[in-house]
Design a protein around this motif. Structure first.
Motif, short mmCIF file in Angstrom:
data_model
loop_
_atom_site.label_atom_id
_atom_site.label_comp_id
_atom_site.label_asym_id
_atom_site.label_seq_id
_atom_site.Cartn_x
_atom_site.Cartn_y
_atom_site.Cartn_z
N VAL A 146 -6.95 -14.34 -3.56
CA VAL A 146 -6.92 -13.07 -2.81
C VAL A 146 -8.18 -12.97 -1.97
O VAL A 146 -8.13 -12.64 -0.78
CB VAL A 146 -6.79 -11.86 -3.77
CG1 VAL A 146 -6.95 -10.55 -3.01
CG2 VAL A 146 -5.47 -11.91 -4.51
N LEU A 148 -11.08 -7.11 -2.36
CA LEU A 148 -9.93 -6.27 -2.07
C LEU A 148 -10.34 -4.81 -1.95
O LEU A 148 -9.96 -4.12 -1.00
CB LEU A 148 -8.84 -6.44 -3.14
CG LEU A 148 -7.62 -5.53 -3.03
CD1 LEU A 148 -6.91 -5.71 -1.69
CD2 LEU A 148 -6.67 -5.78 -4.19
N PHE A 204 0.26 -10.64 -3.91
CA PHE A 204 -0.62 -10.74 -5.07
C PHE A 204 0.11 -10.13 -6.27
O PHE A 204 0.40 -8.94 -6.28
CB PHE A 204 -1.92 -9.99 -4.79
CG PHE A 204 -2.92 -10.01 -5.91
CD1 PHE A 204 -3.08 -11.10 -6.74
CD2 PHE A 204 -3.74 -8.91 -6.11
CE1 PHE A 204 -4.02 -11.11 -7.76
CE2 PHE A 204 -4.69 -8.91 -7.12
CZ PHE A 204 -4.84 -10.00 -7.94
#
Length: 134
Positions: free
Chosen positions: A36, A101, A88
């Motif tokens: 991510v 994130l 994700f």
């Protein structure tokens, strides 16, 4: 759909999707927070940093709670920028909310868009993902 890469050590799959007359879309499906972070850094570098209007599509899928009275929890978080898409799978992730994130979501220069995004924002707060704007 063409399968590009499968990295079992990182539990990540990358696909290129191409329809006739269209540019290819790259879809990264992962359970790993590190991937991510890598995806976010890549789209910031390749698309968002140079864009005058920074727009990210955000969508979530939620599962029903295991016990009555509990809130739904996030299962899948999807982010899209230009021709890049991240899927994700939060419910099985090694780290539920990577700091990169949270930083992306808190960036005041980025607009997040999708249908009913306000509901997603409220539900994501229950999973420890916070930001001030839908």
């Amino acid at each position: 759909m063409g399968h590009l890469v499968h990295d079992p050590a990182h539990q990540t799959w990358v696909y290129y999707l191409k329809a006739e007359g269209m540019a290819a879309f790259k879809v990264t499906v992962t359970l790993h927070a590190r991937m991510v972070e890598k995806w976010i850094r890549g789209v910031k570098r390749d698309f968002l940093n140079a864009a005058t209007t920074k727009c990210v599509r955000l969508d979530c899928e939620f599962i029903d709670p295991r016990k009555a009275g509990e809130e739904k929890c996030a299962a899948v978080l999807q982010l899209s920028v230009a021709f890049e898409k991240l899927v994700f799978q939060i419910i099985h992730a090694d780290i539920k909310v990577p700091q990169v994130l949270n930083n992306l979501l808190e960036d005041g220069n980025i607009r997040f868009c999708d249908a009913a995004i306000g509901n997603d924002v409220k539900k994501l707060r229950l999973d420890g993902i916070h930001w001030d704007k839908p």
